[in-house]
Design a protein around this motif. Structure first.
Motif, PDB file in Angstrom:
ATOM      1  N   SER A  23      15.800   6.167   4.019  1.00  0.00           N
ATOM      2  CA  SER A  23      15.698   4.716   4.060  1.00  0.00           C
ATOM      3  C   SER A  23      17.062   4.089   3.782  1.00  0.00           C
ATOM      4  N   LEU A  24      17.195   2.880   4.234  1.00  0.00           N
ATOM      5  CA  LEU A  24      18.452   2.156   4.048  1.00  0.00           C
ATOM      6  C   LEU A  24      18.616   1.731   2.602  1.00  0.00           C
ATOM      7  N   LEU A  25      19.824   1.774   2.150  1.00  0.00           N
ATOM      8  CA  LEU A  25      20.167   1.252   0.835  1.00  0.00           C
ATOM      9  C   LEU A  25      20.877  -0.083   1.026  1.00  0.00           C
ATOM     10  N   PRO A  26      20.801  -0.977   0.045  1.00  0.00           N
ATOM     11  CA  PRO A  26      21.414  -2.302   0.215  1.00  0.00           C
ATOM     12  C   PRO A  26      22.884  -2.254   0.614  1.00  0.00           C
ATOM     13  N   TRP A  27      23.635  -1.350   0.032  1.00  0.00           N
ATOM     14  CA  TRP A  27      25.069  -1.309   0.376  1.00  0.00           C
ATOM     15  C   TRP A  27      25.267  -0.906   1.829  1.00  0.00           C
ATOM     16  N   GLN A  28      24.340  -0.105   2.383  1.00  0.00           N
ATOM     17  CA  GLN A  28      24.463   0.277   3.786  1.00  0.00           C
ATOM     18  C   GLN A  28      24.257  -0.931   4.708  1.00  0.00           C
ATOM     19  N   VAL A  29      23.362  -1.806   4.321  1.00  0.00           N
ATOM     20  CA  VAL A  29      23.131  -3.015   5.121  1.00  0.00           C
ATOM     21  C   VAL A  29      24.355  -3.926   5.035  1.00  0.00           C
ATOM     22  N   ARG A  30      24.859  -4.116   3.814  1.00  0.00           N
ATOM     23  CA  ARG A  30      26.009  -4.999   3.622  1.00  0.00           C
ATOM     24  C   ARG A  30      27.256  -4.513   4.361  1.00  0.00           C
ATOM     25  N   LEU A  53      18.346  -3.534  13.476  1.00  0.00           N
ATOM     26  CA  LEU A  53      17.312  -4.481  13.035  1.00  0.00           C
ATOM     27  C   LEU A  53      15.940  -3.818  12.989  1.00  0.00           C
ATOM     28  N   ASP A  54      15.651  -2.947  13.944  1.00  0.00           N
ATOM     29  CA  ASP A  54      14.378  -2.216  13.907  1.00  0.00           C
ATOM     30  C   ASP A  54      14.284  -1.359  12.655  1.00  0.00           C
ATOM     31  N   ARG A  55      15.379  -0.718  12.304  1.00  0.00           N
ATOM     32  CA  ARG A  55      15.377   0.131  11.111  1.00  0.00           C
ATOM     33  C   ARG A  55      15.199  -0.703   9.840  1.00  0.00           C
ATOM     34  N   VAL A  56      15.858  -1.830   9.781  1.00  0.00           N
ATOM     35  CA  VAL A  56      15.692  -2.725   8.628  1.00  0.00           C
ATOM     36  C   VAL A  56      14.244  -3.198   8.545  1.00  0.00           C
ATOM     37  N   ALA A  57      13.660  -3.542   9.685  1.00  0.00           N
ATOM     38  CA  ALA A  57      12.277  -4.016   9.707  1.00  0.00           C
ATOM     39  C   ALA A  57      11.313  -2.943   9.207  1.00  0.00           C
ATOM     40  N   VAL A  58      11.538  -1.695   9.594  1.00  0.00           N
ATOM     41  CA  VAL A  58      10.677  -0.598   9.129  1.00  0.00           C
ATOM     42  C   VAL A  58      10.780  -0.461   7.617  1.00  0.00           C
ATOM     43  N   ASP A  59      11.995  -0.488   7.092  1.00  0.00           N
ATOM     44  CA  ASP A  59      12.172  -0.362   5.646  1.00  0.00           C
ATOM     45  C   ASP A  59      11.562  -1.556   4.906  1.00  0.00           C
ATOM     46  N   MET A  60      11.717  -2.744   5.459  1.00  0.00           N
ATOM     47  CA  MET A  60      11.120  -3.924   4.815  1.00  0.00           C
ATOM     48  C   MET A  60       9.596  -3.827   4.817  1.00  0.00           C
ATOM     49  N   ALA A  61       9.013  -3.349   5.910  1.00  0.00           N
ATOM     50  CA  ALA A  61       7.562  -3.194   5.970  1.00  0.00           C
ATOM     51  C   ALA A  61       7.085  -2.218   4.901  1.00  0.00           C
ATOM     52  N   ALA A  62       7.836  -1.134   4.700  1.00  0.00           N
ATOM     53  CA  ALA A  62       7.472  -0.160   3.665  1.00  0.00           C
ATOM     54  C   ALA A  62       7.553  -0.790   2.274  1.00  0.00           C
ATOM     55  N   VAL A  63       8.574  -1.605   2.055  1.00  0.00           N
ATOM     56  CA  VAL A  63       8.725  -2.263   0.752  1.00  0.00           C
ATOM     57  C   VAL A  63       7.575  -3.241   0.514  1.00  0.00           C
ATOM     58  N   TYR A  64       7.240  -4.028   1.529  1.00  0.00           N
ATOM     59  CA  TYR A  64       6.143  -4.987   1.371  1.00  0.00           C
ATOM     60  C   TYR A  64       4.806  -4.277   1.171  1.00  0.00           C
ATOM     61  N   ALA A  65       4.593  -3.157   1.838  1.00  0.00           N
ATOM     62  CA  ALA A  65       3.359  -2.395   1.650  1.00  0.00           C
ATOM     63  C   ALA A  65       3.286  -1.851   0.227  1.00  0.00           C
ATOM     64  N   ALA A  66       4.399  -1.324  -0.271  1.00  0.00           N
ATOM     65  CA  ALA A  66       4.429  -0.812  -1.642  1.00  0.00           C
ATOM     66  C   ALA A  66       4.207  -1.940  -2.651  1.00  0.00           C
ATOM     67  N   LEU A  67       4.771  -3.097  -2.373  1.00  0.00           N
ATOM     68  CA  LEU A  67       4.586  -4.249  -3.254  1.00  0.00           C
ATOM     69  C   LEU A  67       3.120  -4.682  -3.289  1.00  0.00           C
ATOM     70  N   ALA A  68       2.489  -4.731  -2.124  1.00  0.00           N
ATOM     71  CA  ALA A  68       1.071  -5.105  -2.064  1.00  0.00           C
ATOM     72  C   ALA A  68       0.216  -4.099  -2.820  1.00  0.00           C
ATOM     73  N   GLU A  69       0.511  -2.814  -2.650  1.00  0.00           N
ATOM     74  CA  GLU A  69      -0.226  -1.773  -3.368  1.00  0.00           C
ATOM     75  C   GLU A  69      -0.021  -1.914  -4.874  1.00  0.00           C
TER      76      GLU A  69
END
Length: 99
Positions: A23-30, A53-69
């Motif tokens: 998964s992407l790390l914040p510094w990799q995005v920056r 952008l697709d890769r960022v979207a996948v990682d964000m979806a995983a984060v939001y799913a984990a947050l909801a759980e």
């Protein structure tokens, strides 16, 4: 605190992913830079940008799913605690009334 290049340990129950996927790390995005387009065009290579952008979207979806759980688990734990507290209060009241 996690060092810049370290990934957090995989949590139990986390979404399964191939071991080759990282998964992407914040510094990799920056620090991500895109190659310019070829001659005669201006800007960045759209394929590179859309793939990123697709890769960022996948990682964000995983984060939001984990947050909801996590939020559901928090609600479950709070409800269990309230039930336990209610049971303890009833037991204490019954003990006090029998004295």
């Amino acid at each position: 605190m996690i060092a810049r290049n370290e990934r957090p340990a995989r949590e139990v129950g986390a979404t399964y992913r191939s071991s080759t996927y990282t998964s992407l790390l914040p510094w990799q995005v920056r620090e991500r830079r895109f190659a310019p387009t070829g001659l005669g065009r201006r800007g960045l290579n759209p394929d590179d940008v859309y793939a990123f952008l697709d890769r960022v979207a996948v990682d964000m979806a995983a984060v939001y799913a984990a947050l909801a759980e996590s939020r559901l688990e928090t609600v479950r734990i709070k409800n269990a605690l309230r039930r336990w507290q209610t049971d303890q209060a009833r037991a204490r009241n019954e003990r006090d009334n029998t004295r």
